[in-house]
Design a protein around this motif. Sequence first.
Motif: not given
Length: 401
Positions: A19-34
């Motif tokens: 939750x605390x990383x939703x300000x990341x660029x979309x591609x990086x956030x998707x990578x982190x989520x996985x």
Amino acid sequence: MKKIRFLHAADLHLDSPFKGLKNLPAARFKHIQGSTFASFERLIDEALKREVDFVLISGDLFDEEDRSIRAQARLVQQFERLKEKEKEIPVFIIHGNHDHLGGFRVQLDMPPHVHIFSERPEWKQVRTKDGADVSIAGFSYGSRHIHERVITEYPKAEGGGYRIALLHGSEGSIEADHEPYAPFTIKELLDKGYDYWALGHIHKRQILHQDPYIVYPGNIQGRHRKETGPKGCYEVELEGDRTELTFIPVQEVEWIQKSVSLDGVTRFGELYNRIREAVDSCGEDMIELRLEGKGSLGEEEWRRIQNGELLDTIQSAMEDEQGIKWVHRVSFAEEKWVLDERDPFSQIMFEMLDELEQGDWASSLSELMDHPLIYRHGLQVDQEVFHDVRKLLGTPGKEGR
């Protein structure tokens, strides 16, 4: 006694929302989520490569009690891979406080070689491919909050073969951010007479005792800036009275702190170039930059650091770069943030700290957490906010203003 080898993992937290990383660029956030799924896939890769006798998972496979079907399906898919070899690799699982058995969910069936413990301590047996007999004790949480000393219900080791136990809980002397679930003492574990204790719940890797080993492997993927360093599991080899542990890192993304010296720096541009060199030397990591030393920066340069401009500049330069690498925070090894009552952000901080001292948490945090600087510094809304803010800002008391 015949030798046995197994993997001990815990706290997978699959499907963690970050939750605390939703300000990341979309591609990086998707990578982190996985990343939790990718780390777990690596764990299964290691089990197959090493041809271990079995795998132990000591709780919190999922991040939430109402785990998604997607997360369950990916878990089952990886467990199915453990049948790739001529003889399948059994898995023994306990559920913890995050994924307790009482959560509302549509539950997928596990493969037959996956064994899940019930709500009270019980034995499960396995015979290895080399003919070694192993008895494994454990219990799964029936609800989220287990504060009773369930350790008293674990049976004492008797008979031949190896005796191993899984337990998701807190040792009494550990200082951690985790709530003390299913508490125990080291003496209580030793009194049971087992050959190995496979613990879970504490995300920091640590060995509480040797001969027999009592072990927290930590989680397999760091989920925020406080979970730094390599994350993974242990390969455990038992042969009679001999125990050998090998740590296996499996994290997809590592959270690290990178130090940058301010010594000799006189201009903002010089500091930026030094930071870029430090960042370029890192791998595919989530990076917290720690500024060290005093340097000779002027007041205006310090303000550009403190108001978030430095972090914005670094992140803007990284947005179009390939990979997961990202600077999520800039902090100081020595506190250098001086609050100024003329500054609007500082005024919010002063008001918040006054209200916190009066115990009014709800009204204190509402305005603060909407301020963009809070997101830049990665603070989380929990009981640690007050301490994080004081540490980050070096805030003086009322008498110091």
